[in-house]
Design a protein around this motif. Sequence first.
Motif, PDB file in Angstrom:
ATOM      1  N   THR A   1      -6.801   2.234   5.985  1.00  0.00           N
ATOM      2  CA  THR A   1      -5.432   2.756   5.966  1.00  0.00           C
ATOM      3  C   THR A   1      -5.297   4.056   5.192  1.00  0.00           C
ATOM      4  O   THR A   1      -4.283   4.752   5.319  1.00  0.00           O
ATOM      5  N   ARG A   2      -6.274   4.390   4.356  1.00  0.00           N
ATOM      6  CA  ARG A   2      -6.228   5.578   3.504  1.00  0.00           C
ATOM      7  C   ARG A   2      -5.033   5.541   2.557  1.00  0.00           C
ATOM      8  O   ARG A   2      -4.464   6.571   2.200  1.00  0.00           O
ATOM      9  N   ALA A   3      -4.632   4.353   2.155  1.00  0.00           N
ATOM     10  CA  ALA A   3      -3.518   4.167   1.220  1.00  0.00           C
ATOM     11  C   ALA A   3      -4.020   3.399   0.006  1.00  0.00           C
ATOM     12  O   ALA A   3      -5.100   2.809   0.011  1.00  0.00           O
TER      13      ALA A   3
ATOM     14  N   SER B   1       1.160   5.587  -0.030  1.00  0.00           N
ATOM     15  CA  SER B   1       0.453   6.778   0.435  1.00  0.00           C
ATOM     16  C   SER B   1       0.026   7.654  -0.737  1.00  0.00           C
ATOM     17  O   SER B   1       0.545   7.536  -1.854  1.00  0.00           O
ATOM     18  N   GLU B   2      -0.904   8.558  -0.464  1.00  0.00           N
ATOM     19  CA  GLU B   2      -1.429   9.422  -1.516  1.00  0.00           C
ATOM     20  C   GLU B   2      -0.378  10.383  -2.049  1.00  0.00           C
ATOM     21  O   GLU B   2      -0.463  10.835  -3.191  1.00  0.00           O
ATOM     22  N   SER B   3       0.639  10.710  -1.250  1.00  0.00           N
ATOM     23  CA  SER B   3       1.696  11.612  -1.712  1.00  0.00           C
ATOM     24  C   SER B   3       2.677  10.939  -2.658  1.00  0.00           C
ATOM     25  O   SER B   3       3.433  11.614  -3.354  1.00  0.00           O
TER      26      SER B   3
ATOM     27  N   THR C   1      -8.603   4.696  -2.230  1.00  0.00           N
ATOM     28  CA  THR C   1      -7.863   4.329  -1.041  1.00  0.00           C
ATOM     29  C   THR C   1      -8.597   3.256  -0.245  1.00  0.00           C
ATOM     30  O   THR C   1      -9.808   3.091  -0.366  1.00  0.00           O
TER      31      THR C   1
ATOM     32  N   GLN D   1       0.846  -1.189   0.000  1.00  0.00           N
ATOM     33  CA  GLN D   1       0.000   0.000   0.000  1.00  0.00           C
ATOM     34  C   GLN D   1       0.883   1.242   0.000  1.00  0.00           C
ATOM     35  O   GLN D   1       1.840   1.330   0.777  1.00  0.00           O
TER      36      GLN D   1
END
Length: 382
Positions: free
Chosen positions: A254-256, A216-218, A250, A214
């Motif tokens: 986890t927001r990933a 991250s959004e960045s 996402t 997974q």
Amino acid sequence: MSLIKSILSNKNYRVAAVVALLTLAWLASGLMGDKQDVIPAAEVAGEETLPLVQAARLQAQPYATTVVVNSSTEPNRSVRLRAELDGVITKVPVEEGSNVSAGTVICEVGEEDRRQKLVEAEAQLAKARLEYQGAQKLISKGLNSQTALAQFKAALETARVVQKRAELDIERLQIKAPYAGVVNRRMVELGDFVRRGEDCAVLLDLDPILVVGQVSESQVGLLRKGSTARAKLQVGGEITGTLRYISSETDPITRAYRVEVAVPNADGKLRAGISGRLALPTGEMLAHKISPSLLTLDDEGLMGVRIVDDQGRVRFVRVNLVGDAADGVWVTGLPREILLITVGQEYVGEGDLVKVSIEETTGANKVIEPVGGERTEPRVEK
């Protein structure tokens, strides 16, 4: 006076006095002489007082930047094979853990009276076909109505459906593998009664095997499908595959973003559930690969290396560690071309003028001797 006379009359005293006077005269001549006649020790030694260090001339190289995330291996596909009919399990020809090809029978349900039902359905279909053909002949002679013909046609279609269903029931007695894989688990044994929809076995497709992580959004925007990624497994070893999937949403917890790397696994040595560290390529930058033993800390505790500048003086340059390799580490923050001190950096400090023995791939060492703060032309050290 009597004491002086006695000293002068003694020969030993007279000799000692003469020696003392000569010594004083020599010391006085040294102190009062011309200072320009005195040569400092440093000037006598000259360049021989400069410390000698060994250095390597390095060029910055393209380095593929990566984002590293925790990962685990997963099967390419996983399916639960379920019974499509009620009945008793009469055959289990495949053991758990076996590799099977597409179409292999995993479990088989008993026929019971299904074979007889197929025979009956085929007979009804033959009868309905003959009746419909007879009705068509009567219509052509004007002896039958269109309504009667429609009824015979409907009966024929119904017979066809019943016959086809009976055929499918016979086919569905055998629960087959839809693709090549591994029978990871079997839920039934010989003699078990199963109902329609109950599990028979779990089939895994492990070629290719997936390495899943997974991001991250960045970082997800830096990834590109089709790029080559690698993973270091917790059990040891490194595997390489292709980034085939990047999620468009996402994970709600986890927001990933989920990513999948497909790794060839024709020999089946890789298993699902192995944890590791997945390195995904994000771009490229210029960096230097050096030995980690050459990294040191300055007075502020920041990491860097010691180099020799164009004036032959030692400089400490701070670096950033961006990656590692089997034969060194990758760092940024250095000029494109550097003269990196490899031996002797412990004995020199910032601004020191040094003599440099340059490492050459041919085995010859060239020495640069600074004179007055400037470098002379390199010459081969004898």
